[in-house]
Scaffold this active site. Structure first.
Site, PDB file in Angstrom:
ATOM      1  N   ARG A 186      39.585 101.770  45.664  1.00 42.80           N
ATOM      2  CA  ARG A 186      39.434 101.142  44.518  1.00 42.80           C
ATOM      3  C   ARG A 186      39.698 102.049  42.902  1.00 42.80           C
ATOM      4  NH1 ARG A 186      36.509  96.644  45.236  1.00 42.80           N
ATOM      5  NH2 ARG A 186      35.691  96.107  47.220  1.00 42.80           N
ATOM      6  N   LEU A 187      40.437 103.051  43.463  1.00 40.04           N
ATOM      7  CA  LEU A 187      41.090 103.888  42.293  1.00 40.04           C
ATOM      8  C   LEU A 187      42.348 103.064  41.612  1.00 40.04           C
ATOM      9  CD1 LEU A 187      40.752 107.371  43.882  1.00 40.04           C
ATOM     10  CD2 LEU A 187      39.078 106.037  42.214  1.00 40.04           C
TER      11      LEU A 187
END
Length: 209
Positions: A186-187
């Site tokens: 989720r970066l």
């Protein structure tokens, strides 16, 4: 260049232009090769005079430096809401690419000439449907709609179907366009183009995911 698996592309490989319209067209062309249905489908968000929001899927029909264009019955809910509040947002999501584009902007009607040209390019059955459907109004039964379709099909016969006055298009001139692509854990990568008004130049910034 060979496409990398989703989530492993280098940032510079996807944000390839400092012109947001060029970048959008590049992403849309890529989506056209991988999305199973309607890569030009987009969620359109509007709000009425009281500020209540609405969202629905429409089809993007054109995009250039002036903005993003879609067509509709002007007497529909979205048509009425856009008349009351001429600001809107778009949300594109291409699941096969794991990418999104978000747009916010000022809405204006397309010219009659643009609407006429696009309407003339539609399938005849869709042209008749634009006359037959009182979009967003109550419908007693499917049979009522079919009767209206038959009535207008008989009215126009084999002749040209003109564009109804209540059917046209809108253009969203963006003041903000955000490009998002999935990254591991989720970066995600987020790049925003923004400007104070549609006549101003673009500025860019990155956002935390």
């Amino acid at each position: 260049m060979t496409d990398a698996p989703a989530g492993t592309e280098k940032t510079e490989d996807v944000f390839t232009s400092d012109n947001p319209f060029e970048l959008f067209r590049e992403w849309l062309d890529k989506a056209a090769k991988s999305e199973p249905n309607d890569p030009n489908a987009v969620a359109l968000a509007t709000a009425d005079a009281q500020g209540f929001p609405d969202v629905r899927m429409v089809l993007l029909k054109d995009v250039d430096e002036r903005g993003f264009v879609f067509y509709t019955n002007l007497e529909s809910e979205k048509g009425r809401e856009l008349k009351e509040n001429m600001r809107a947002a778009l949300g594109f999501h291409w699941k096969s690419l794991r990418r999104q584009v978000r747009v916010r902007g000022i809405v204006s009607p397309v010219s009659p000439e643009e609407a006429d040209e696009y309407f003339a390019s539609r399938h005849r059955d869709s042209q008749i449907g634009a006359w037959a459907s009182r979009q967003s109004r109550p419908l007693e039964s499917r049979f009522e709609l079919e009767k209206e379709v038959a009535r207008y099909a008989a009215k126009f016969g084999l002749g040209k179907v003109p564009r109804p006055e209540h059917w046209s298009g809108f253009r969203i001139a963006p003041v903000r366009i955000e490009f998002w692509r999935d990254r591991p854990f989720r970066l995600h990568d987020r790049l925003v183009f923004h400007r104070d008004d549609p006549a101003a130049g673009w500025k860019t910034m990155r956002l935390f995911p």
